[in-house]
Scaffold this motif. Structure first.
Motif, short mmCIF file in Angstrom:
data_model
loop_
_atom_site.label_atom_id
_atom_site.label_comp_id
_atom_site.label_asym_id
_atom_site.label_seq_id
_atom_site.Cartn_x
_atom_site.Cartn_y
_atom_site.Cartn_z
N GLU B 51 0.75 -1.30 -0.11
CA GLU B 51 0.23 -0.01 0.05
C GLU B 51 0.76 1.33 -0.05
OE1 GLU B 51 -0.35 -2.40 2.24
OE2 GLU B 51 -2.18 -3.25 2.14
N TRP B 54 2.44 1.59 -3.43
CA TRP B 54 1.43 2.42 -4.31
C TRP B 54 0.89 3.60 -4.11
CZ3 TRP B 54 0.86 0.19 -8.88
CH2 TRP B 54 0.82 -1.30 -9.13
N PHE B 195 -5.79 2.88 0.38
CA PHE B 195 -5.25 1.70 0.01
C PHE B 195 -5.52 0.38 1.07
CE2 PHE B 195 -2.31 3.93 -3.18
CZ PHE B 195 -3.10 3.50 -4.18
N GLY B 239 -4.42 -3.59 -1.66
CA GLY B 239 -4.65 -2.32 -1.55
C GLY B 239 -5.48 -1.70 -3.05
#
Lengths: 393, 425
Positions: B51, B54, B195, B239
């Motif tokens: 997460e 990202w 996420f 996520g």
């Protein structure tokens, strides 16, 4: 028989170290406990802050497996054939009652095998003090240092509860002083060997260092001092041997006779990483500040680069190369226990660093109960011959 | 039968198609980073910070996943040998050697497309010592920064405040600044929270899937099928919205199978008869994965719970990523991965699995080159037999080194083991 270390002659002193090495029943520890009424704490390789154990009034006892004199009966039932040898011999020592003299056991973070052994120990010896010592791989004092302080406080609390004695700053500072003296004596011994390898045989040095696993620290320092006083008076022949460093030997130990075989094959070992715990801190620990903080800072900033320690900023292999150059070594022997993740995963990186500057090296594997040295001896003998013949070309 | 031929007989469920397309898209994205300018982060499955990665719009790559994919595609043997030519010992982790070998042979990923070099090596040292050495090795190969997240070991079977504090401070003061520097973006906690919330929903659905194995017949195989089920959540997708969708779909498919009393899907179709319910400890062999699985389903053996499918998170024990405590939650996630548990906790967990899923027996697949899992499995076996009274079995293989998969030996052992269960029933 000599009454004290200072009265021993060289033969007596070496015989004493050999007796300690071979005594898997830890008779010295038993006698020490009877004499002092105090407790003893075992620890596995590589490093634990022995000063804290000492400050608790206890005897730190290094357990390096069972060597080549222990028949493994129960230990093999705990490990598959593709796991290194030291955990099975340690289990054997434990289950056969040889470690009953130890009131607790510390398992430092070095690899997954020793880590998991700590769990097995908890199951097998429920009534004993067992601690897995986690060592931060973050070396900033406010991050990794803070976590390490928690670890030291946890150790302190565990030992205080076990021994019923508070570990005061004063006591710990005294213990640090004694271990600093020992560190200095070890350093002098290593320097003497490097300067005069014909005088200080590595076999003897090894037995002396092994004695440091068992003896109370001041006694060990006296032993080293006495040895050095005696050995410099010896008339030992200089041989046409090459100078080598040996690395990878920091956990499971080779049989002492393998060390002798390496020497006989034409190698003066001028540095090594066996008993690395005794040399783990490259500088003395400060005695002028809070002693727990001092131990923490020493771990963070003065720890010797080795396979169980994450190398962050420094270049991989830089320390080894530095040692090679400082000690004027002709080559490096990589000796690793079979299935030893730290040593074997580290090896290609160190070899690459040596290759860059054309330092010759050779490698072999062993286990603590290796019985046949002929092949290894031939290999290192050929290595020595090749350096002697073509080393300067 | 060859795996490729076998593949044609698989009944493709919608979730399988979805996962396949997610993976293909991800590898496409990776092969396009030169054009897209996206940054690439190499990291590990246990204790991964998906997460967070990202949230900086970076793309994660998991070397263990590349290795196991290479194993399944019969490429790992050559890669392992290649690494051994460079001085890597035959004794060490074959994931590492497979990865190094793949790198030395051009870093062509399992889908045949090149894997871009990392812009950041995120060394999440969680539950496996080898991870540390692995990225030290990669550090010598790539010209990029390395950032370490050291996760303490749960030596006393619990997560303590100092452990969480240590991990959070590393995230805040080491990992996030390194990611900011590489990505050129500021840390955005709100984005991270979104996420994490998505992860939590996907995790809840995954747990439903795990718990479905309490049914008789079990609608899933929690080991061989399980490695597919954990694919999205353990790798690049936790996520993300498509990950949530995958687990919704999977959960529906499993519910459907329960409603009609259907067993798990295998490469040869739906398993007809459930004869033995097993709990399995240890990773599978990847080089002969299908052959290995067939030895089980041919005998009517279904795995109702496995520890390997928990290396990327013990969600069945109640853990969920918590958007309200983002960094603490990521730390607790890392601390709680299966291989970060001490041996007594692992035994407790496996015993609980035996009981919860009404297993008939317990099997260890001991992996030659994985000390994190393997060291201590024999005492685990004995302790579990003692506690549950159920028979334990023991087989040995390796992750991605085909030299250590001996089919006849394993088959013989399994057959004897199944007979032993039969006799004890």
């Amino acid at each position: 028989m000599a009454e004290t270390i200072e009265e021993m002659d060289l033969d007596q002193l070496l015989s004493f170290t050999e007796t300690l090495y071979e005594d898997l029943n830890l008779s010295y520890v038993k006698e020490w406990k009877e004499k002092t009424g105090a407790q003893a704490i075992g620890y596995l390789p590589v490093y634990v802050p022995r000063e804290i154990i000492h400050a608790a009034g206890m005897l730190p006892v290094g357990i390096m497996g069972g060597g080549d004199n222990l028949e493994i009966i129960r230990g093999d039932a705990f490990y598959q054939s593709y796991i290194c040898h030291i955990p099975r011999s340690t289990i054997e020592l434990g289950l056969s009652g040889r470690l009953d003299v130890l009131d607790g056991m510390l398992f430092p973070a070095i690899c997954d095998v020793i880590r998991n052994l700590s769990g097995i120990w908890k199951i097998l010896f429920e009534d004993r003090y067992v601690k897995y010592m986690d060592f931060p791989q973050n070396f900033k004092s406010e991050i990794g240092g803070k976590f390490y302080m928690y670890e030291l406080m946890d150790l302190k609390a565990g030992l205080e509860s076990l021994g019923g004695k508070e570990i005061t700053a004063h006591c710990l500072r005294d213990s640090i002083r004694l271990y600093n003296q020992n560190r200095e004596a070890v350093e002098v011994l290593y320097r003497l060997r490097s300067d005069s390898p014909h005088l200080v045989s590595s076999f003897e040095l090894y037995l002396l260092m092994r004695a440091g696993n068992i003896l109370e620290v001041s006694e060990h320092t006296r032993l080293l001092d006495r040895y050095m006083d005696l050995v410099i008076e010896e008339d030992r022949p200089k041989r046409d041997y090459i100078r080598v460093l040996i690395t990878g030997v920091f956990c499971e130990q080779p049989p002492a006779s393998l060390i002798r075989a390496l020497e006989q094959s034409g190698c003066y070992i001028v540095d090594d990483d066996w008993m690395l715990g005794a040399r783990y801190l490259l500088k003395n620990v400060s005695t002028s500040e809070d002693p727990f903080k001092a131990l923490t800072l020493s771990y963070l900033y003065d720890g010797i680069p080795n396979a169980s320690r994450y190398i962050d900023q420094e270049e991989k292999g830089a320390y080894l190369l530095d040692r090679v150059q400082k000690l004027k070594a002709d080559g490096v022997i990589f000796a690793a226990p079979s299935f030893c993740d730290p040593a074997l995963l580290e090896q290609p990186m160190l070899q690459a660093a040596l290759d860059k500057v054309e330092v010759p090296h050779t490698a072999f594997k062993y286990s603590e109960n290796t019985g046949q040295f002929q092949v290894i001896k031939e290999q290192t003998g050929t290595f020595a011959d090749s350096i002697k013949l073509w080393g300067d070309q | 039968m060859k795996d490729t031929e076998n593949q044609e007989t698989i009944q493709k469920e919608e979730s399988m198609v979805l996962q396949k397309s997610m993976i293909a898209d991800h590898f496409d994205d990776l092969s396009e980073v030169k054009n897209s300018g996206k940054k690439v982060v190499y990291t590990f499955v246990p204790g991964n910070l998906n997460e967070l990665i990202w949230s900086f719009d970076m793309l994660p790559v998991h070397p263990e996943i590349n290795a196991l994919q290479s194993g399944m595609r019969k490429k790992s043997g050559d890669y392992v040998l290649e690494a051994e030519k460079y001085g890597h010992s035959e004794d060490v982790c074959t994931y590492v050697k497979c990865d190094i070998g793949m790198l030395k042979k051009g870093n062509i990923g399992p889908t045949g497309k090149p894997i871009p070099p990392p812009d950041l090596l995120l060394l999440s040292y969680t539950g496996c010592f080898t991870f540390m050495k692995w990225f030290e090795l990669l550090k010598l190969e790539y010209d990029c920064p390395v950032v370490m997240l050291h996760i303490p070991y749960q030596a006393d079977g619990k997560i303590t405040d100092p452990m969480v504090e240590y991990s959070v401070r590393q995230l805040r003061e080491e990992v996030i600044p390194a990611m900011e520097k590489v990505s050129g973006k500021k840390y955005d906690e709100e984005k991270l929270k979104k996420f994490l919330a998505s992860s939590s929903r996907a995790e809840a659905n995954l747990v439903k899937v795990w718990n479905s194995a309490k049914n008789r017949p079990s609608p899933i195989d929690a080991y061989f099928g399980g490695v597919y089920y954990v694919g999205p959540i353990f790798t690049a997708f936790r996520g993300l919205e498509q990950c949530e969708r995958y687990y919704e779909k999977l959960s529906e498919e499993v519910a459907q199978r329960i409603s009609i009393g259907e067993g798990p899907t295998t490469p040869d179709g739906v398993m007809k008869e459930e004869r033995y319910r097993l709990v399995v400890e240890g990773p599978p062999n990847w080089t002969s994965f299908r052959e290995f699985w067939k030895m089980f389903y041919d005998e009517g053996a279904v795995v109702v719970s496995s520890s390997y499918s928990k290396v990327g998170g013990l969600y069945d024990q109640g853990f969920r990523h918590d958007p309200n405590r983002p960094l603490e939650s990521l730390s607790e996630y890392c601390l709680g991965c299966y291989t970060n548990l001490n041996l007594p906790s692992r035994i407790d967990y496996l015993e609980q699995s035996m009981n919860n899923f009404n297993a008939d027996g317990f099997l260890i697949n001991s992996i030659k080159s994985c000390n994190s899992f393997s060291a201590g499995q024999l005492p685990i076996l004995r302790e579990l037999e003692k506690r549950t009274g159920k028979p334990g079995g023991f087989i040995e293989s390796d992750l991605v080194d085909p030299r250590y998969f001996s089919p006849s030996n394993i088959k013989n052992r399994l057959e004897s083991y199944f007979q032993m269960i039969e006799a004890r029933k």
